[in-house]
Write a protein that holds these residues in place. Structure first.
Motif, PDB file in Angstrom:
ATOM      1  N   MET A 182       0.846  -1.193   0.000  1.00 19.71           N
ATOM      2  CA  MET A 182       0.000   0.000   0.000  1.00 19.71           C
ATOM      3  C   MET A 182       0.877   1.237   0.000  1.00 19.71           C
ATOM      4  O   MET A 182       2.031   1.213   0.450  1.00 19.71           O
ATOM      5  CB  MET A 182      -0.936  -0.002   1.216  1.00 19.71           C
ATOM      6  CG  MET A 182      -1.925  -1.168   1.195  1.00 19.71           C
ATOM      7  SD  MET A 182      -3.150  -1.113   2.498  1.00 19.71           S
ATOM      8  CE  MET A 182      -4.231   0.213   1.925  1.00 19.71           C
ATOM      9  N   TYR A 183       0.306   2.336  -0.530  1.00 20.22           N
ATOM     10  CA  TYR A 183       1.075   3.554  -0.775  1.00 20.22           C
ATOM     11  C   TYR A 183       0.240   4.783  -0.429  1.00 20.22           C
ATOM     12  O   TYR A 183      -0.976   4.780  -0.566  1.00 20.22           O
ATOM     13  CB  TYR A 183       1.444   3.658  -2.263  1.00 20.22           C
ATOM     14  CG  TYR A 183       2.025   2.420  -2.882  1.00 20.22           C
ATOM     15  CD1 TYR A 183       1.212   1.361  -3.263  1.00 20.22           C
ATOM     16  CD2 TYR A 183       3.398   2.305  -3.095  1.00 20.22           C
ATOM     17  CE1 TYR A 183       1.743   0.212  -3.838  1.00 20.22           C
ATOM     18  CE2 TYR A 183       3.940   1.170  -3.677  1.00 20.22           C
ATOM     19  CZ  TYR A 183       3.110   0.132  -4.042  1.00 20.22           C
ATOM     20  OH  TYR A 183       3.636  -1.005  -4.611  1.00 20.22           O
ATOM     21  N   SER A 225       4.177   0.709   2.101  1.00 22.93           N
ATOM     22  CA  SER A 225       4.289  -0.461   2.974  1.00 22.93           C
ATOM     23  C   SER A 225       4.205  -1.715   2.120  1.00 22.93           C
ATOM     24  O   SER A 225       3.268  -1.888   1.349  1.00 22.93           O
ATOM     25  CB  SER A 225       3.160  -0.454   4.005  1.00 22.93           C
ATOM     26  OG  SER A 225       3.090  -1.683   4.684  1.00 22.93           O
ATOM     27  N   GLN A 226       5.184  -2.577   2.285  1.00 23.52           N
ATOM     28  CA  GLN A 226       5.196  -3.810   1.492  1.00 23.52           C
ATOM     29  C   GLN A 226       4.453  -4.940   2.199  1.00 23.52           C
ATOM     30  O   GLN A 226       4.012  -5.892   1.562  1.00 23.52           O
ATOM     31  CB  GLN A 226       6.636  -4.240   1.243  1.00 23.52           C
ATOM     32  CG  GLN A 226       7.441  -3.197   0.500  1.00 23.52           C
ATOM     33  CD  GLN A 226       8.906  -3.597   0.359  1.00 23.52           C
ATOM     34  OE1 GLN A 226       9.302  -4.671   0.759  1.00 23.52           O
ATOM     35  NE2 GLN A 226       9.705  -2.716  -0.204  1.00 23.52           N
ATOM     36  N   ILE A 227       4.355  -4.809   3.536  1.00 25.83           N
ATOM     37  CA  ILE A 227       3.780  -5.903   4.310  1.00 25.83           C
ATOM     38  C   ILE A 227       3.359  -5.354   5.664  1.00 25.83           C
ATOM     39  O   ILE A 227       3.818  -4.271   6.080  1.00 25.83           O
ATOM     40  CB  ILE A 227       4.814  -7.049   4.446  1.00 25.83           C
ATOM     41  CG1 ILE A 227       4.129  -8.370   4.732  1.00 25.83           C
ATOM     42  CG2 ILE A 227       5.881  -6.701   5.447  1.00 25.83           C
ATOM     43  CD1 ILE A 227       5.028  -9.574   4.502  1.00 25.83           C
ATOM     44  N   VAL A 228       2.519  -6.077   6.335  1.00 28.29           N
ATOM     45  CA  VAL A 228       2.032  -5.636   7.649  1.00 28.29           C
ATOM     46  C   VAL A 228       3.208  -5.386   8.587  1.00 28.29           C
ATOM     47  O   VAL A 228       4.200  -6.119   8.584  1.00 28.29           O
ATOM     48  CB  VAL A 228       1.082  -6.702   8.237  1.00 28.29           C
ATOM     49  CG1 VAL A 228       0.695  -6.343   9.667  1.00 28.29           C
ATOM     50  CG2 VAL A 228      -0.163  -6.827   7.388  1.00 28.29           C
ATOM     51  N   ASN A 229       3.069  -4.318   9.379  1.00 25.79           N
ATOM     52  CA  ASN A 229       4.059  -3.924  10.391  1.00 25.79           C
ATOM     53  C   ASN A 229       5.388  -3.468   9.799  1.00 25.79           C
ATOM     54  O   ASN A 229       6.406  -3.424  10.511  1.00 25.79           O
ATOM     55  CB  ASN A 229       4.309  -5.049  11.408  1.00 25.79           C
ATOM     56  CG  ASN A 229       3.098  -5.296  12.286  1.00 25.79           C
ATOM     57  OD1 ASN A 229       2.393  -4.357  12.665  1.00 25.79           O
ATOM     58  ND2 ASN A 229       2.825  -6.548  12.591  1.00 25.79           N
ATOM     59  N   ASP A 230       5.383  -3.128   8.535  1.00 22.01           N
ATOM     60  CA  ASP A 230       6.595  -2.602   7.898  1.00 22.01           C
ATOM     61  C   ASP A 230       6.207  -1.487   6.942  1.00 22.01           C
ATOM     62  O   ASP A 230       5.219  -1.602   6.209  1.00 22.01           O
ATOM     63  CB  ASP A 230       7.320  -3.701   7.131  1.00 22.01           C
ATOM     64  CG  ASP A 230       8.607  -3.183   6.525  1.00 22.01           C
ATOM     65  OD1 ASP A 230       9.489  -2.730   7.288  1.00 22.01           O
ATOM     66  OD2 ASP A 230       8.728  -3.201   5.286  1.00 22.01           O
ATOM     67  N   PHE A 231       6.977  -0.400   6.938  1.00 21.99           N
ATOM     68  CA  PHE A 231       6.726   0.672   5.982  1.00 21.99           C
ATOM     69  C   PHE A 231       8.013   1.451   5.751  1.00 21.99           C
ATOM     70  O   PHE A 231       8.946   1.406   6.570  1.00 21.99           O
ATOM     71  CB  PHE A 231       5.594   1.601   6.445  1.00 21.99           C
ATOM     72  CG  PHE A 231       5.687   2.056   7.875  1.00 21.99           C
ATOM     73  CD1 PHE A 231       4.947   1.415   8.864  1.00 21.99           C
ATOM     74  CD2 PHE A 231       6.491   3.117   8.240  1.00 21.99           C
ATOM     75  CE1 PHE A 231       5.017   1.825  10.189  1.00 21.99           C
ATOM     76  CE2 PHE A 231       6.571   3.537   9.560  1.00 21.99           C
ATOM     77  CZ  PHE A 231       5.841   2.886  10.537  1.00 21.99           C
ATOM     78  N   GLN A 232       8.059   2.120   4.613  1.00 25.67           N
ATOM     79  CA  GLN A 232       9.252   2.842   4.187  1.00 25.67           C
ATOM     80  C   GLN A 232       8.893   4.276   3.826  1.00 25.67           C
ATOM     81  O   GLN A 232       7.815   4.545   3.300  1.00 25.67           O
ATOM     82  CB  GLN A 232       9.875   2.176   2.944  1.00 25.67           C
ATOM     83  CG  GLN A 232      10.116   0.692   3.083  1.00 25.67           C
ATOM     84  CD  GLN A 232      11.162   0.373   4.120  1.00 25.67           C
ATOM     85  OE1 GLN A 232      12.086   1.154   4.316  1.00 25.67           O
ATOM     86  NE2 GLN A 232      11.018  -0.764   4.777  1.00 25.67           N
ATOM     87  N   LYS A 233       9.813   5.180   4.075  1.00 30.41           N
ATOM     88  CA  LYS A 233       9.608   6.575   3.682  1.00 30.41           C
ATOM     89  C   LYS A 233       9.727   6.712   2.175  1.00 30.41           C
ATOM     90  O   LYS A 233      10.566   6.061   1.537  1.00 30.41           O
ATOM     91  CB  LYS A 233      10.654   7.469   4.354  1.00 30.41           C
ATOM     92  CG  LYS A 233      10.485   7.596   5.857  1.00 30.41           C
ATOM     93  CD  LYS A 233      11.517   8.553   6.426  1.00 30.41           C
ATOM     94  CE  LYS A 233      11.332   8.685   7.933  1.00 30.41           C
ATOM     95  NZ  LYS A 233      12.342   9.602   8.523  1.00 30.41           N
ATOM     96  N   GLY A 234       8.904   7.606   1.653  1.00 30.37           N
ATOM     97  CA  GLY A 234       9.023   7.974   0.267  1.00 30.37           C
ATOM     98  C   GLY A 234       9.806   9.268   0.126  1.00 30.37           C
ATOM     99  O   GLY A 234      10.629   9.608   0.986  1.00 30.37           O
ATOM    100  N   SER A 287       3.132  10.547   9.240  1.00 31.75           N
ATOM    101  CA  SER A 287       3.405   9.251   9.848  1.00 31.75           C
ATOM    102  C   SER A 287       2.343   8.262   9.405  1.00 31.75           C
ATOM    103  O   SER A 287       1.229   8.649   9.014  1.00 31.75           O
ATOM    104  CB  SER A 287       3.440   9.341  11.379  1.00 31.75           C
ATOM    105  OG  SER A 287       2.160   9.667  11.887  1.00 31.75           O
ATOM    106  N   VAL A 288       2.703   6.969   9.429  1.00 27.99           N
ATOM    107  CA  VAL A 288       1.778   5.923   9.022  1.00 27.99           C
ATOM    108  C   VAL A 288       1.874   4.752   9.977  1.00 27.99           C
ATOM    109  O   VAL A 288       2.782   4.662  10.801  1.00 27.99           O
ATOM    110  CB  VAL A 288       2.087   5.419   7.587  1.00 27.99           C
ATOM    111  CG1 VAL A 288       1.819   6.493   6.547  1.00 27.99           C
ATOM    112  CG2 VAL A 288       3.494   4.881   7.499  1.00 27.99           C
ATOM    113  N   SER A 289       0.922   3.844   9.849  1.00 25.95           N
ATOM    114  CA  SER A 289       0.979   2.559  10.545  1.00 25.95           C
ATOM    115  C   SER A 289       0.399   1.511   9.609  1.00 25.95           C
ATOM    116  O   SER A 289      -0.382   1.826   8.711  1.00 25.95           O
ATOM    117  CB  SER A 289       0.202   2.613  11.858  1.00 25.95           C
ATOM    118  OG  SER A 289      -1.175   2.864  11.608  1.00 25.95           O
ATOM    119  N   ARG A 290       0.784   0.272   9.835  1.00 26.97           N
ATOM    120  CA  ARG A 290       0.243  -0.823   9.018  1.00 26.97           C
ATOM    121  C   ARG A 290       0.052  -2.030   9.946  1.00 26.97           C
ATOM    122  O   ARG A 290       0.817  -2.974   9.949  1.00 26.97           O
ATOM    123  CB  ARG A 290       1.197  -1.180   7.872  1.00 26.97           C
ATOM    124  CG  ARG A 290       0.595  -2.206   6.927  1.00 26.97           C
ATOM    125  CD  ARG A 290      -0.190  -1.603   5.821  1.00 26.97           C
ATOM    126  NE  ARG A 290      -0.893  -2.554   5.008  1.00 26.97           N
ATOM    127  CZ  ARG A 290      -0.379  -3.206   3.970  1.00 26.97           C
ATOM    128  NH1 ARG A 290       0.911  -3.040   3.651  1.00 26.97           N
ATOM    129  NH2 ARG A 290      -1.111  -4.023   3.265  1.00 26.97           N
TER     130      ARG A 290
END
Lengths: 116, 117
Positions: free
Chosen positions: A32-33, A49-58, A65-68
């Motif tokens: 998700m983006y 975010s490529q997967i739950v509980n992981d995300f990367q800055k663009g 801020s985000v959460s997954r």
């Protein structure tokens, strides 16, 4: 119907307030983006975010801020540290755990945020 | 540098005219993908096409066609017999397979197409 929902469609915020934009998908996509769109401009990536509980800055993560915590949900918080938050925010999702930009991204209807 | 250029900011045509939207991209990658999206006034981006760098065949889908030319780094989009419902902003985007842009679709600034009846 499968798709991506964003809420609210329009959001007004006073300066100095944090605000959270919702994004939910039922496409069973892993990635998700969040993008920001300013008038007359293309889209710029905020977080992904490529997967739950992981995300990367663009490219423009500062002030956001985000959460997954769940596969289907990727909320974005616009903090008071974001100097110019008035924009159109688009959420997207794609298949594949790589989160590669080569995957087709499908977009939600967007949230228009206005800071008063 | 990775970049997508859509030189036409706005185009206005009369219904039933053909119109071509230009897209020029820059990348040193040999493997990449190109996309076109449509953004109607409602705001949602609608996916139109995805193309990988190894497939230079032109594609036709109804009134839409795409011309991919690696020699000129272009991926142009033609609408035949335009209709009022084609009025929208169209974005070309570049997707890369490695490096810091892995999560990033690199978008052009878009071309606003107005089709008048």
């Amino acid at each position: 119907d499968g798709g991506i929902t964003q809420s609210p469609k329009y959001l007004f915020r006073k300066e100095g307030q944090n605000v959270t934009l919702s994004c939910e998908q039922n496409l069973n996509h892993d990635a998700m983006y969040w993008y920001r769109q300013d008038p007359g401009q293309g889209l710029r990536l905020i977080y992904y975010s490529q997967i739950v509980n992981d995300f990367q800055k663009g490219d423009i993560a500062e002030g956001y801020s985000v959460s997954r915590e769940k596969k289907e949900s990727f909320p974005l918080t616009v903090t008071s540290a974001q100097k110019n938050p008035t924009a159109f925010y688009l959420c997207a999702s794609s298949t594949g755990t790589s989160g590669r930009s080569t995957d087709t991204q499908y977009f939600g209807p967007g949230t228009r945020l206005t800071v008063l | 540098a990775q970049k997508v250029t859509q030189a036409q900011t706005e185009i206005s045509v009369v219904e039933k005219e053909d119109v071509t939207l230009d897209c020029v991209y820059e990348t040193r990658d040999t493997t990449y993908y190109l996309f076109w999206y449509k953004q109607p006034p409602s705001g949602e981006l609608v996916f139109l096409i995805r193309r990988n760098s190894f497939d230079e065949q032109n594609e036709i889908s109804g009134r839409y066609s795409w011309n991919f030319q690696k020699s000129t780094s272009s991926f142009n989009f033609t609408i035949t017999a335009s209709q009022v419902v084609d009025s929208a902003v169209y974005f070309c985007a570049l997707g890369l397979t490695w490096g810091g842009s892995q999560g990033n679709l690199i978008f052009g600034k878009g071309t606003k197409l107005s089709v008048k009846p």
